[in-house]
Design a protein around this motif. Structure first.
Motif, PDB file in Angstrom:
ATOM      1  N   ALA A   1       0.843  -1.194   0.000  1.00 16.55           N
ATOM      2  CA  ALA A   1       0.000   0.000   0.000  1.00 16.55           C
ATOM      3  C   ALA A   1       0.885   1.253   0.000  1.00 16.55           C
ATOM      4  CB  ALA A   1      -0.919  -0.005   1.226  1.00 16.55           C
ATOM      5  N   LYS A   2       0.479   2.243  -0.788  1.00 24.19           N
ATOM      6  CA  LYS A   2       1.259   3.459  -0.881  1.00 24.19           C
ATOM      7  C   LYS A   2       1.079   4.306   0.373  1.00 24.19           C
ATOM      8  CE  LYS A   2       2.080   7.384  -3.994  1.00 24.19           C
ATOM      9  NZ  LYS A   2       1.629   8.061  -5.244  1.00 24.19           N
ATOM     10  N   LEU A   3       2.191   4.830   0.888  1.00 18.75           N
ATOM     11  CA  LEU A   3       2.177   5.593   2.128  1.00 18.75           C
ATOM     12  C   LEU A   3       2.629   7.031   1.876  1.00 18.75           C
ATOM     13  CD1 LEU A   3       3.925   2.890   4.365  1.00 18.75           C
ATOM     14  CD2 LEU A   3       1.458   3.293   4.122  1.00 18.75           C
ATOM     15  N   ARG A   4       2.324   7.880   2.838  1.00 24.07           N
ATOM     16  CA  ARG A   4       2.740   9.273   2.765  1.00 24.07           C
ATOM     17  C   ARG A   4       3.750   9.568   3.866  1.00 24.07           C
ATOM     18  NH1 ARG A   4      -2.114  13.240   2.984  1.00 24.07           N
ATOM     19  NH2 ARG A   4      -2.716  11.840   4.685  1.00 24.07           N
ATOM     20  N   VAL A   5       4.729  10.364   3.519  1.00 27.87           N
ATOM     21  CA  VAL A   5       5.753  10.760   4.484  1.00 27.87           C
ATOM     22  C   VAL A   5       5.532  12.228   4.807  1.00 27.87           C
ATOM     23  CG1 VAL A   5       8.231  10.969   4.920  1.00 27.87           C
ATOM     24  CG2 VAL A   5       7.361   9.097   3.507  1.00 27.87           C
ATOM     25  N   LEU A   6       5.210  12.502   6.086  1.00 26.46           N
ATOM     26  CA  LEU A   6       4.909  13.857   6.518  1.00 26.46           C
ATOM     27  C   LEU A   6       5.759  14.223   7.728  1.00 26.46           C
ATOM     28  CD1 LEU A   6       0.997  13.712   6.237  1.00 26.46           C
ATOM     29  CD2 LEU A   6       2.619  14.585   4.535  1.00 26.46           C
ATOM     30  N   GLU A   7       5.707  15.487   8.071  1.00 23.70           N
ATOM     31  CA  GLU A   7       6.439  16.002   9.222  1.00 23.70           C
ATOM     32  C   GLU A   7       5.442  16.510  10.252  1.00 23.70           C
ATOM     33  OE1 GLU A   7       9.099  19.788   9.425  1.00 23.70           O
ATOM     34  OE2 GLU A   7      10.394  18.179   8.680  1.00 23.70           O
ATOM     35  N   ASP A   8       5.601  16.062  11.513  1.00 24.68           N
ATOM     36  CA  ASP A   8       4.649  16.450  12.553  1.00 24.68           C
ATOM     37  C   ASP A   8       5.032  17.805  13.155  1.00 24.68           C
ATOM     38  OD1 ASP A   8       6.839  15.942  14.101  1.00 24.68           O
ATOM     39  OD2 ASP A   8       6.046  14.109  15.022  1.00 24.68           O
ATOM     40  N   GLY A   9       4.299  18.192  14.191  1.00 27.52           N
ATOM     41  CA  GLY A   9       4.537  19.488  14.813  1.00 27.52           C
ATOM     42  C   GLY A   9       5.886  19.599  15.479  1.00 27.52           C
ATOM     43  N   LYS A  10       6.470  18.497  15.839  1.00 32.97           N
ATOM     44  CA  LYS A  10       7.801  18.497  16.464  1.00 32.97           C
ATOM     45  C   LYS A  10       8.922  18.366  15.435  1.00 32.97           C
ATOM     46  CE  LYS A  10       6.045  16.426  20.724  1.00 32.97           C
ATOM     47  NZ  LYS A  10       6.176  15.277  21.672  1.00 32.97           N
ATOM     48  N   GLN A  11       8.545  18.529  14.164  1.00 30.62           N
ATOM     49  CA  GLN A  11       9.472  18.431  13.043  1.00 30.62           C
ATOM     50  C   GLN A  11      10.117  17.043  12.960  1.00 30.62           C
ATOM     51  OE1 GLN A  11      12.252  21.680  13.404  1.00 30.62           O
ATOM     52  NE2 GLN A  11      10.765  23.200  12.670  1.00 30.62           N
ATOM     53  N   GLN A  12       9.327  16.068  13.322  1.00 34.94           N
ATOM     54  CA  GLN A  12       9.746  14.674  13.206  1.00 34.94           C
ATOM     55  C   GLN A  12       9.049  14.047  12.002  1.00 34.94           C
ATOM     56  OE1 GLN A  12      12.018  13.120  15.214  1.00 34.94           O
ATOM     57  NE2 GLN A  12      12.313  15.106  16.220  1.00 34.94           N
ATOM     58  N   VAL A  13       9.812  13.278  11.223  1.00 33.93           N
ATOM     59  CA  VAL A  13       9.253  12.646  10.031  1.00 33.93           C
ATOM     60  C   VAL A  13       8.401  11.452  10.458  1.00 33.93           C
ATOM     61  CG1 VAL A  13       9.779  11.460   7.873  1.00 33.93           C
ATOM     62  CG2 VAL A  13      11.189  13.398   8.618  1.00 33.93           C
ATOM     63  N   GLN A  14       7.189  11.419   9.926  1.00 39.54           N
ATOM     64  CA  GLN A  14       6.268  10.326  10.232  1.00 39.54           C
ATOM     65  C   GLN A  14       5.750   9.721   8.933  1.00 39.54           C
ATOM     66  OE1 GLN A  14       5.815   9.302  13.274  1.00 39.54           O
ATOM     67  NE2 GLN A  14       6.763  11.049  14.347  1.00 39.54           N
ATOM     68  N   ILE A  15       5.639   8.389   8.926  1.00 37.48           N
ATOM     69  CA  ILE A  15       5.079   7.683   7.772  1.00 37.48           C
ATOM     70  C   ILE A  15       3.618   7.375   8.108  1.00 37.48           C
ATOM     71  CG2 ILE A  15       5.259   5.675   6.268  1.00 37.48           C
ATOM     72  CD1 ILE A  15       8.200   5.541   6.951  1.00 37.48           C
ATOM     73  N   VAL A  16       2.743   8.054   7.441  1.00 36.08           N
ATOM     74  CA  VAL A  16       1.317   7.954   7.754  1.00 36.08           C
ATOM     75  C   VAL A  16       0.757   6.652   7.201  1.00 36.08           C
ATOM     76  CG1 VAL A  16      -0.949   9.052   7.493  1.00 36.08           C
ATOM     77  CG2 VAL A  16       1.130  10.462   7.662  1.00 36.08           C
ATOM     78  N   GLY A  17       0.054   5.892   8.059  1.00 39.61           N
ATOM     79  CA  GLY A  17      -0.602   4.660   7.646  1.00 39.61           C
ATOM     80  C   GLY A  17       0.288   3.437   7.640  1.00 39.61           C
ATOM     81  N   LEU A  18       1.493   3.524   8.158  1.00 39.30           N
ATOM     82  CA  LEU A  18       2.406   2.378   8.165  1.00 39.30           C
ATOM     83  C   LEU A  18       1.915   1.297   9.120  1.00 39.30           C
ATOM     84  CD1 LEU A  18       5.128   1.094   7.309  1.00 39.30           C
ATOM     85  CD2 LEU A  18       6.180   2.316   9.236  1.00 39.30           C
ATOM     86  N   THR A  19       1.911   0.057   8.655  1.00 39.54           N
ATOM     87  CA  THR A  19       1.491  -1.069   9.478  1.00 39.54           C
ATOM     88  C   THR A  19       2.583  -1.400  10.486  1.00 39.54           C
ATOM     89  OG1 THR A  19       0.198  -2.001   7.657  1.00 39.54           O
ATOM     90  CG2 THR A  19       0.784  -3.489   9.465  1.00 39.54           C
ATOM     91  N   GLU A  20       2.182  -1.459  11.752  1.00 36.88           N
ATOM     92  CA  GLU A  20       3.124  -1.798  12.827  1.00 36.88           C
ATOM     93  C   GLU A  20       2.511  -2.960  13.612  1.00 36.88           C
ATOM     94  OE1 GLU A  20       4.783   0.531  16.667  1.00 36.88           O
ATOM     95  OE2 GLU A  20       5.157   1.523  14.742  1.00 36.88           O
ATOM     96  N   THR A  21       3.117  -4.135  13.485  1.00 36.07           N
ATOM     97  CA  THR A  21       2.570  -5.367  14.051  1.00 36.07           C
ATOM     98  C   THR A  21       3.299  -5.716  15.342  1.00 36.07           C
ATOM     99  OG1 THR A  21       2.121  -6.152  11.806  1.00 36.07           O
ATOM    100  CG2 THR A  21       2.076  -7.781  13.591  1.00 36.07           C
ATOM    101  N   ILE A  22       2.497  -5.979  16.386  1.00 34.25           N
ATOM    102  CA  ILE A  22       3.079  -6.396  17.674  1.00 34.25           C
ATOM    103  C   ILE A  22       3.540  -7.849  17.556  1.00 34.25           C
ATOM    104  CG2 ILE A  22       2.604  -6.782  20.122  1.00 34.25           C
ATOM    105  CD1 ILE A  22       0.594  -4.508  20.007  1.00 34.25           C
ATOM    106  N   VAL A  23       4.734  -8.117  18.009  1.00 34.12           N
ATOM    107  CA  VAL A  23       5.317  -9.461  17.930  1.00 34.12           C
ATOM    108  C   VAL A  23       5.755  -9.892  19.333  1.00 34.12           C
ATOM    109  CG1 VAL A  23       6.050  -9.363  15.526  1.00 34.12           C
ATOM    110  CG2 VAL A  23       7.531  -8.409  17.290  1.00 34.12           C
ATOM    111  N   ASP A  24       5.598 -11.195  19.587  1.00 33.21           N
ATOM    112  CA  ASP A  24       5.936 -11.737  20.905  1.00 33.21           C
ATOM    113  C   ASP A  24       7.067 -12.760  20.861  1.00 33.21           C
ATOM    114  OD1 ASP A  24       3.916 -10.255  22.160  1.00 33.21           O
ATOM    115  OD2 ASP A  24       2.404 -11.754  21.603  1.00 33.21           O
ATOM    116  N   SER A  25       7.550 -13.092  19.655  1.00 33.58           N
ATOM    117  CA  SER A  25       8.606 -14.097  19.555  1.00 33.58           C
ATOM    118  C   SER A  25       9.418 -13.856  18.279  1.00 33.58           C
ATOM    119  CB  SER A  25       8.016 -15.510  19.545  1.00 33.58           C
ATOM    120  OG  SER A  25       7.205 -15.701  18.399  1.00 33.58           O
ATOM    121  N   VAL A  26      10.534 -14.555  18.220  1.00 33.33           N
ATOM    122  CA  VAL A  26      11.398 -14.450  17.045  1.00 33.33           C
ATOM    123  C   VAL A  26      10.711 -15.043  15.816  1.00 33.33           C
ATOM    124  CG1 VAL A  26      13.635 -15.086  16.076  1.00 33.33           C
ATOM    125  CG2 VAL A  26      13.434 -14.559  18.509  1.00 33.33           C
TER     126      VAL A  26
END
Length: 417
Positions: A313-338
């Motif tokens: 899926a195509k994502l957007r790269v933006l800058e937040d109020g703290k001037q930190q680069v954020q990738i909007v809509g990026l999937t972040e999966t919680i993992v519990d093991s190797v």
């Protein structure tokens, strides 16, 4: 009185002297003689005799001296002749010796040439190969070992040598890289002089660590990414880049060994870092923090960002109020093991953009970023982040025989990182 005439006869002394007795013979038959003599006293010679003797002795001495001089000149001439002949003989012998030495050297060179050619028959670069072997024979190799200590650096720059691949071996290409020590690398660059004499230019480069072609991914991980794992548990941000030309082994190092087109993710730095993260997470020092581990995987291709865990899926790269680069809509999966991390890596690698170049039949054409994020429970605050980045091949399009718009655009994608 009868007329008479007289004739004067001069007589010469029969001993060769100058005693002259003038005689007058008259025509009338009467001989009258006038004897001229020099009477000498006993024991004395006349002045004329003395002079005559001196003259005769002088001629004798001059003749003897002349004879002696002539003999000396002849002897000198003979000596000079012998000297000249000896110099000529010496010169001939010297030329003969030089000719024999030259022939011997030529024979040795020919024998050495044949022996070098026999080491690798049919290799057009056998001369440079022989030079490199001679250079390496004089090096005291001390490569990096498992027992060497890990040094603490804020920024660590390492280099890894890869072995020749099958195509390069078939083309009889030459290995021009030597790793004499744990932090030094030598590039043997073939050169030609003006008179077409071949020689090597050995260029030395120094790094924090230098890995030769016998080093495994485990050894590379120990001295590069492993010291950074603890950083994220201490609230830091760590990054590990794999940078290099197409076909240099970046994806092999970061993702794992390839078996054909199938990659074994267990042998890559991604999996090794995830394994150490979970070990530290369960250690007594960090267990009480109850940190949550999550992972994300995306790529940058042609100036665009795609999520490798969400069907690209195509994502957007933006800058937040703290001037930190954020990738909007990026999937972040919680993992519990190797094992869960390995599944995400396998899924992401299969979706990654690849292509074929003259350097690699299965070349990664995008920059892949795998992130391991540690968050504090209950709040959406990042405690630490480890970014593992496998960059696309960094070279000119002309170097890979694929000078197209996509290849030239890869270098621009690094600005996003």
């Amino acid at each position: 009185m009868a007329a008479c005439s007289a004739t004067l006869h001069l007589g010469v002394c029969p001993q060769g002297g100058d005693h002259i007795k003038p005689q007058f013979v008259s025509k009338c038959g009467t001989r009258s003689s006038l004897a001229v003599s020099n009477k000498e006293r006993p024991g004395q010679r006349t002045t004329r005799q003395a002079r005559q003797t001196n003259i005769v002795n002088g001629h004798g001495e001059s003749a003897a001296a002349a004879a002696a001089a002539a003999a000396a000149a002849a002897a000198a001439a003979s000596g000079i002749g012998r000297g000249r002949r000896s110099n000529v003989v010496k010169e001939v012998e010297r030329l003969k010796k030089n000719r024999e030495e030259r022939r011997q050297r030529q024979a040795e060179i020919k024998e050495e040439k044949e022996s070098l050619m026999s080491l690798d028959p049919g290799n057009p670069n056998w001369e440079f190969l022989g030079m490199i072997r001679d250079y390496r024979s004089n090096i005291d190799f001390r490569p990096l070992r498992e027992s060497d200590p890990v040094e603490d650096h804020q920024i660590t720059v390492c280099i890894r040598k890869r072995p020749l691949n099958r195509k390069e071996t078939t083309r009889k290409e030459v290995d021009v890289i030597s790793v004499p020590s744990k932090n030094q690398l030598v590039v043997h660059e073939p050169k030609l002089k003006v008179d077409l004499t071949k020689y090597l230019e050995n260029q030395h480069f120094r790094f924090d660590y230098a890995f030769d072609d016998s080093c495994s991914n485990d050894l590379v991980y120990k001295y590069t990414a492993q010291p950074l794992v603890q950083t994220i548990f201490e609230g830091g941000m760590a990054t590990c880049f794999a940078y290099g030309q197409t076909g240099s082994g970046k994806t092999h190092t970061m993702g794992g060994d390839f078996h054909g087109k199938t990659q074994d993710c267990k042998k890559g730095i991604y999996a090794m870092a995830a394994k150490d993260v979970f070990q530290l997470l369960k250690s007594p020092k960090y267990r009480m923090l109850h940190l949550v581990v999550s992972s994300s995987f995306f790529e940058i291709y042609s100036g665009k960002v795609f999520d490798l865990l969400a069907n690209k899926a195509k994502l957007r790269v933006l800058e937040d109020g703290k001037q930190q680069v954020q990738i909007v809509g990026l999937t972040e999966t919680i993992v519990d093991s190797v094992e869960e991390v390995l599944k995400l890596i396998t899924h992401g690698n299969s979706a990654r953009t690849s292509g074929q170049t003259s350097a690699n039949s299965n070349s990664s054409r995008s920059h892949a970023v795998f992130q391991i994020v540690v968050r504090s429970p209950g709040v959406n605050r990042i405690h630490g982040k480890f970014s593992l980045i496998d960059l696309a091949g960094n070279e000119r399009g002309a170097d890979t025989s694929s000078a197209n718009r996509q290849t030239s655009a890869i270098g621009k994608d690094k600005n996003i990182l």
